[in-house]
Design a protein around this motif. Sequence first.
Motif, short mmCIF file in Angstrom:
data_model
loop_
_atom_site.label_atom_id
_atom_site.label_comp_id
_atom_site.label_asym_id
_atom_site.label_seq_id
_atom_site.Cartn_x
_atom_site.Cartn_y
_atom_site.Cartn_z
N ARG A 1 1.08 -1.25 0.24
CA ARG A 1 -0.01 0.14 -0.23
C ARG A 1 0.62 1.58 -0.11
N ALA A 2 1.94 0.73 0.73
CA ALA A 2 3.36 2.42 0.75
C ALA A 2 3.71 2.76 -0.42
N GLY A 3 3.55 2.07 -1.72
CA GLY A 3 3.52 1.98 -3.34
C GLY A 3 5.18 1.70 -2.72
N ALA A 4 6.27 0.06 -1.77
CA ALA A 4 7.37 0.06 -1.45
C ALA A 4 8.19 -0.72 -3.47
N ASP A 5 6.97 -1.04 -4.06
CA ASP A 5 7.10 -1.49 -5.41
C ASP A 5 7.40 -0.61 -6.50
N ARG A 6 7.02 0.82 -6.13
CA ARG A 6 7.53 1.95 -6.86
C ARG A 6 8.51 3.18 -5.98
N ALA A 7 8.91 2.76 -4.87
CA ALA A 7 10.08 3.89 -4.57
C ALA A 7 11.25 3.26 -4.31
N GLU A 8 11.57 4.61 -4.61
CA GLU A 8 12.84 4.78 -4.86
C GLU A 8 13.75 4.00 -3.32
N CYS A 9 13.46 4.42 -1.92
CA CYS A 9 14.82 4.00 -0.92
C CYS A 9 13.02 3.89 0.58
N LEU A 10 13.97 1.96 0.86
CA LEU A 10 12.67 2.29 1.87
C LEU A 10 13.76 2.70 3.64
N PHE A 11 13.07 2.68 4.73
CA PHE A 11 14.19 3.10 5.32
C PHE A 11 13.02 2.51 6.38
N ASN B 1 13.27 -4.91 12.39
CA ASN B 1 13.96 -3.54 11.37
C ASN B 1 14.10 -5.09 10.33
N ALA B 2 14.82 -6.05 10.68
CA ALA B 2 15.14 -7.23 9.63
C ALA B 2 14.67 -7.45 9.28
N ASP B 3 13.31 -7.89 9.37
CA ASP B 3 11.96 -8.49 9.03
C ASP B 3 11.07 -7.45 8.51
N ILE B 4 11.57 -6.16 8.25
CA ILE B 4 10.86 -5.31 7.30
C ILE B 4 11.33 -5.94 6.00
N ALA B 5 13.01 -5.76 6.52
CA ALA B 5 13.56 -6.24 4.56
C ALA B 5 13.41 -7.42 4.12
N VAL B 6 13.20 -8.12 5.08
CA VAL B 6 12.62 -9.42 4.09
C VAL B 6 11.66 -9.71 3.41
N ARG B 7 10.32 -9.11 4.43
CA ARG B 7 8.53 -9.05 3.97
C ARG B 7 8.82 -7.98 2.76
N ALA B 8 9.71 -7.42 2.81
CA ALA B 8 10.06 -6.24 1.77
C ALA B 8 10.35 -6.77 0.49
N ARG B 9 11.06 -7.93 0.34
CA ARG B 9 10.81 -8.89 -1.18
C ARG B 9 10.49 -9.54 -1.40
N SER B 10 9.12 -9.71 -0.99
CA SER B 10 7.64 -9.56 -1.42
C SER B 10 6.94 -8.71 -1.92
N ALA B 11 7.21 -7.16 -1.39
CA ALA B 11 6.10 -6.74 -1.88
C ALA B 11 7.06 -6.42 -3.43
N LEU B 12 8.25 -6.01 -3.65
CA LEU B 12 8.89 -5.66 -4.56
C LEU B 12 8.38 -7.14 -5.87
N ALA B 13 7.36 -7.78 -5.66
CA ALA B 13 7.65 -8.86 -6.92
C ALA B 13 6.96 -8.24 -8.18
#
Length: 587
Positions: A175-185, A194-206
């Motif tokens: 919903r935050a548009g991680a797949d279209r974002a330039e940076c995620l902090f 924080n590590a869990d966020i990075a792991v889950r971000a991979r799934s949001a970038l499909a």
Amino acid sequence: MKQVWWLWNRFVRPGWKKWEWPVVGALALVAFSLGTWGFARKSIENDQPLYWLDILFQSVQLFVLQLSLQSPMPWQLNVARWLAPLVAGYTAVQAVSELLAEEFLGLRLRLWGRGHVVICGLGRKGMILARGFLQCGRRVVVIEQDAENDRVRQCRELGIPVLLGDAAQVRLLARAGADRAECLFAFCGDDGVNADIAVRARSALAGRDGPPLTCVLHLVNPQLHALLQDRELAGGEVGSLQLEFVNTCDLGARVLLEEFPLATGGPAGPPRIVIVGLGGLGESLLVHAARQWKASAAGETALDVVLVDRSAREVSERLLAQYPGLDRVCSLTVLDMDVNSAAFHRAEFLDGLAPDAPPPCVFVCVDDDSLGLSTALALVRRKRQPAPTVVVRMAQETGLAALLGEDALNSGRVHNLHAFGLLDRTCRPDQMLRGVREVLARAIHEQYLRQQREAGVTREQNSSFVPWEDLSEHFRESNRQQADDIAAKLRAVGCAAVPNYNWDEPLFAFTPDEVERLARMEHERWMAAKEKAGWRPGPTKSETLKTHTCLVPYDDLSEDEREKDRSAVRQIPALLQRIGFGVHRLR
């Protein structure tokens, strides 16, 4: 359009959000009053007297467009019949937007397209970073779990969208548009989260296309930060994710030494630095100062370091075990001392310097702002020659730190005292995107500047012979590409970059065959980057025409040009050593 958006968010929106409903209420009252006045005058002019309750009722109807008015009419009524529905319409739109806030927010984020910034966690660091990106004209969306966090309201007043929920949920990242974002902090207060966020971000970038998403993880644990940095240097790209790791104390130590660099020493001996408080910042400062001193020309003599803390000996023994050879790079004086003690206030650790020695530099790294300031003032008020430079760590450059502005310092009452707002200096977009890759790129450019200086080159002869801050983005990116390729070069000869804890270990050296092979790789990388940028071979080097004499195969280069590539390869171990890494042979 970006400039207009920046001006609106920076200057107009905060004030409007503060006064929005008082202004709307005042306009509604004006419309109602003018309507009442106008209806009263109209009834008198038409000789059709109305009861005051009828006048009030008709004035209310102006807001819902349920009156049919005929001309001519008094000017008061003419103004009111336009102003009243405008106020009512604005109020209705705001009410609907509150009710449908989530749907509007999703639509707004979809309309943003690409290139925005996602910040997970709205603590002090996240808030400062969000403000920094907003001031740079960047679009920001924040994910925060605590709906009662007062910074949620502050962000919304600034026009920053806030999504409430767990940032480790793939649905929320999408919903935050991680797949279209330039940076995620990932700036939550827990390293595991924080590590869990990075792991889950991979799934949001499909399905993401284009460059990988830069994911910056803040790590509170300094040991974990150091451990994971070698992965970043080896190429932290995982699918569509480029991982970078940051620790505010480690970054703060780097920035401190850039703003207050170590003196070069001289005939009177090396400079003396005093570190008061051996928390995260104090430890990082000692390690970075020692590493910087070891890599400098004066590194053959030991740096004079005084450590002051209630547990100074315990901390120093742990650091000496962690970094073998530290006691040979630094001459350590370890004082188990409380900053409130009489011994500390006598400050005898500032004595014993030669008359022509450089002034000592004292870094007060106490975690408590009030205690840190009183400690720094106690040292500054001691009349000593040479007078020490005292730098005091503050959480932010507000409150007590604001009292130490340059105007106050230059007023004559306090000399040589400087406030360093740790979070304000580190939680900035330009600093937080300064991962190992950026630090290594800077080190490459610094090495290049030294070579050019030794060769007698001037700025007039070479446009890239300038500090990193003044370097064009084209040349900065060229240094970054060279830094990126170091891991590939090391892999090509069966080596890897690893954190260097043993400072007694001799500097790694490539074999002659490895140097030649890697020099060829470096030239091919450089040629590919130049050709991609539109450069072509030519009889002369011309930045205007984009021609270069060296855009030829490696074997066709002159011996002098090939030696430049070999020199760049030989310097890789020293460059890595400057940022705390060493070369390890895997086979």
